[in-house]
Design a protein around this motif. Structure first.
Motif, PDB file in Angstrom:
ATOM      1  N   UNK A   1      45.346  28.224  48.040  1.00 23.75           N
ATOM      2  CA  UNK A   1      45.864  28.471  46.686  1.00 23.75           C
ATOM      3  C   UNK A   1      45.469  27.334  45.759  1.00 23.75           C
ATOM      4  N   UNK A   2      45.339  27.652  44.446  1.00 24.45           N
ATOM      5  CA  UNK A   2      44.918  26.667  43.456  1.00 24.45           C
ATOM      6  C   UNK A   2      45.894  26.445  42.311  1.00 24.45           C
TER       7      UNK A   2
ATOM      8  N   UNK B   1      39.948  39.608  38.779  1.00 26.10           N
ATOM      9  CA  UNK B   1      39.833  38.882  40.045  1.00 26.10           C
ATOM     10  C   UNK B   1      39.075  39.778  41.012  1.00 26.10           C
ATOM     11  N   UNK B   2      37.811  39.459  41.257  1.00 23.59           N
ATOM     12  CA  UNK B   2      36.988  40.234  42.188  1.00 23.59           C
ATOM     13  C   UNK B   2      35.784  39.387  42.553  1.00 23.59           C
ATOM     14  N   UNK B   3      35.727  38.963  43.794  1.00 18.74           N
ATOM     15  CA  UNK B   3      34.597  38.141  44.231  1.00 18.74           C
ATOM     16  C   UNK B   3      34.594  38.080  45.757  1.00 18.74           C
ATOM     17  N   UNK B   4      33.516  37.570  46.308  1.00 18.94           N
ATOM     18  CA  UNK B   4      33.339  37.495  47.751  1.00 18.94           C
ATOM     19  C   UNK B   4      32.573  36.213  48.089  1.00 18.94           C
TER      20      UNK B   4
ATOM     21  N   UNK C   1      41.227  35.218  46.022  1.00 22.35           N
ATOM     22  CA  UNK C   1      42.696  35.192  45.996  1.00 22.35           C
ATOM     23  C   UNK C   1      43.246  33.875  45.461  1.00 22.35           C
ATOM     24  N   UNK C   2      42.563  32.758  45.717  1.00 20.12           N
ATOM     25  CA  UNK C   2      43.128  31.441  45.406  1.00 20.12           C
ATOM     26  C   UNK C   2      43.564  31.305  43.961  1.00 20.12           C
TER      27      UNK C   2
ATOM     28  N   UNK D   1      39.306  41.623  49.398  1.00 23.79           N
ATOM     29  CA  UNK D   1      39.211  43.003  48.939  1.00 23.79           C
ATOM     30  C   UNK D   1      40.371  43.395  48.033  1.00 23.79           C
ATOM     31  N   UNK D   2      41.268  42.444  47.786  1.00 20.43           N
ATOM     32  CA  UNK D   2      42.412  42.686  46.904  1.00 20.43           C
ATOM     33  C   UNK D   2      42.013  42.284  45.484  1.00 20.43           C
ATOM     34  N   UNK D   3      42.175  43.196  44.544  1.00 17.15           N
ATOM     35  CA  UNK D   3      41.641  42.968  43.210  1.00 17.15           C
ATOM     36  C   UNK D   3      42.712  43.116  42.139  1.00 17.15           C
ATOM     37  N   UNK D   4      42.434  42.521  40.993  1.00 15.02           N
ATOM     38  CA  UNK D   4      43.307  42.646  39.828  1.00 15.02           C
ATOM     39  C   UNK D   4      42.434  42.720  38.588  1.00 15.02           C
ATOM     40  N   UNK D   5      42.674  43.711  37.751  1.00 12.91           N
ATOM     41  CA  UNK D   5      41.957  43.852  36.485  1.00 12.91           C
ATOM     42  C   UNK D   5      42.969  44.071  35.375  1.00 12.91           C
TER      43      UNK D   5
END
Length: 497
Positions: free
Chosen positions: A86-87, A154-157, A161-162, A219-223
């Motif tokens: 976490x950040x 929030x979407x990246x690989x 999540x951080x 794979x958990x996203x937020x837009x």
């Protein structure tokens, strides 16, 4: 675990040691990484998460985010301390209701020390309260939180999540999710799974989303933004939810002409890979400047740049194929990325075949002939490419060549059985390249070690006889691309910036 013993002599010290319960003597911190060979500090040891409850409030104008995340987990060792990835700025942590001490370390570690040590097998509830401006945070010199003119994504690989919720950030620890986000009225919040409810308050609307099948953190996203949302169903009744930023401009038509075919493509993929594994599907196209797409579970992320050259169902096929290969069955370690990308690219080849724009064999022949033996393309091993080459084009194209070689070696009947049986065998779990080879050998009844080594691990172009043995023959003249190649090639940066 280090203990300071104040005693007048060795005998007294030994007596005190004997007085410590055996379980307490075994208490130790959870590892700051889950053990991934590519990313040693991603994920954490000592516990397994079963559910995340993420409750947020977000202000688009200032990028301020406040939240409380509750994790339900079980300890996997006698645990004196554990980490989350976490950040943002944490104000309070509670473990099983009691306040816990916390500090930060490394690039993204939140170290939590509960009031009492936790025996192995203990069910724990961890509550983390936090706030911050995600766009101001970075780790390892980058950020995966993408601001948009009307919100954020929030979407990246392999990590995202951080920047918005504390987690055990590795695909090995999958969990179910409830994501609840309050945003200003007129703004929407989109996440994975199904929309359970919307609740309006003074000047805000809270959106409540649920993913009821195990899901990896990345794979958990937020837009968050202003979207036009469309709904429908696949032929088998799976709800389809798609969303398009209201500011896509000239890309809007091409994006819709592609993503609105999601239900059709899921029906088609079901015929190749077996029943769709989740209870909803769809995609969203926010107003971002990134260039990639991502298989965020049930709700695929697409950049507008994917459609800048016109409609492209091939990228939709790629990301939806991941719902089986990558999301339902997730990799054990990031070195197993071929399980995800080789099959997603091969699904594009099968779609080309379906559309009458070039067979999978013709595409395999073209890729093989397009790369001479001295091309660096052949030095990347898709079966274990290394962290620097994890998303190299060879992982996709040479990875798909390996799939075609497997198909030719075991025959279409066994190959179809492998494609459909694999997601069922490892449903909602994790698997490796070695696991896949063993499964393909079991289904086909053929030894496949040499084939896998040739196409996935050797840093050289397979010799012509080996290629011909896999029916991927070298052409003497300049290769001619199949009709579908331009659209397939347009997805080459699908996970690049």
């Amino acid at each position: 675990m280090h203990r300071r013993l104040i005693a007048p002599g060795a005998l007294a010290a030994a007596s005190l040691l004997l007085a410590i319960p055996a379980s307490a003597a075994d208490d130790r911190p959870g590892a700051p990484g889950i053990g991934d060979s590519y990313y040693p500090y991603y994920g954490n040891g000592g516990y397994d998460v079963s559910h995340y409850d993420i409750r947020l409030t977000y202000r688009p104008q200032t990028d301020e985010l406040e939240g409380t995340t509750t994790l339900l987990a079980t300890t996997t060792q006698n645990l004196s301390r554990f980490d989350l990835d976490f950040l943002l700025d944490v104000s309070e942590v509670r473990v099983n209701g009691a306040k816990a001490a916390f500090t930060t370390s490394g690039q993204h570690e939140l170290e939590i020390t509960p009031a009492r040590a936790l025996p192995k097998g203990t069910a724990i509830t961890v509550v983390v309260r936090y706030s911050g401006v995600p766009s101001t945070k970075s780790a390892y010199g980058f950020s995966t939180w993408h601001r948009t003119p009307d919100g954020a994504v929030a979407a990246d690989e392999p990590e995202s999540a951080w920047w918005w919720f504390p987690s055990n950030d590795h695909p090995l620890d999958k969990a179910t999710y409830d994501v609840s986000v309050a945003v200003p009225q007129g703004t929407q919040a989109i996440s994975n799974g199904t929309l359970q409810s919307t609740v309006s308050g003074p000047g805000t609307t809270r959106y409540n989303w649920r993913s009821d099948k195990p899901q990896a953190t990345y794979l958990t996203t937020l837009a968050i933004g202003r979207f036009d949302i469309t709904t429908g169903r696949t032929s088998s009744g799976v709800p389809v939810v798609n969303a398009y930023s209201k500011d896509l401009g000239a890309d809007d038509g091409a994006a819709r002409a592609s993503v609105e075919r999601t239900g059709e493509i899921v029906d088609w993929l079901t015929g190749r890979f077996g029943p769709y594994p989740f209870n909803s599907v769809g995609g969203y196209v926010p107003d971002t400047t990134t260039g990639y797409a991502l298989e965020t579970q049930t709700r695929v992320y697409y950049s507008p740049r994917q459609f800048a050259g016109g409609s492209n169902t091939s990228v939709v096929v790629h990301e939806l194929a991941h719902q089986w290969f990558g999301d339902d069955v997730s990799l054990k370690g990031w070195k197993d990325i071929w399980i995800n990308e080789g099959f997603a690219r091969y699904a594009q080849w099968l779609w080309s075949e379906h559309e009458g724009e070039g067979t999978a064999q013709e595409l395999a022949d073209y890729v093989y002939a397009s790369h001479p033996a001295e091309d660096a393309f052949w030095t990347v091993a898709p079966g274990d490419p290394g962290p620097d080459n994890q998303f190299d084009i060879a992982v996709y194209d040479r990875g798909a060549l390996a799939v075609q070689a497997l198909r030719n070696e075991i025959g279409d009947e066994a190959f179809s059985a492998v494609l459909k049986g694999w997601p069922k065998k490892h449903a909602y779990g994790n698997a490796s390249v070695a696991d896949f080879r063993a499964y393909a050998e079991k289904v086909s009844g053929k030894p496949l070690a040499e084939l896998f080594d040739t196409w996935l691990f050797r840093p050289t172009k397979p010799a012509a006889p080996a290629a011909q043995g896999a029916a991927v023959a070298q052409r003497a003249t300049a290769p001619v691309p199949p009709k579908s190649w331009k659209r397939i090639e347009a997805t080459n940066d699908v996970h690049g910036g």
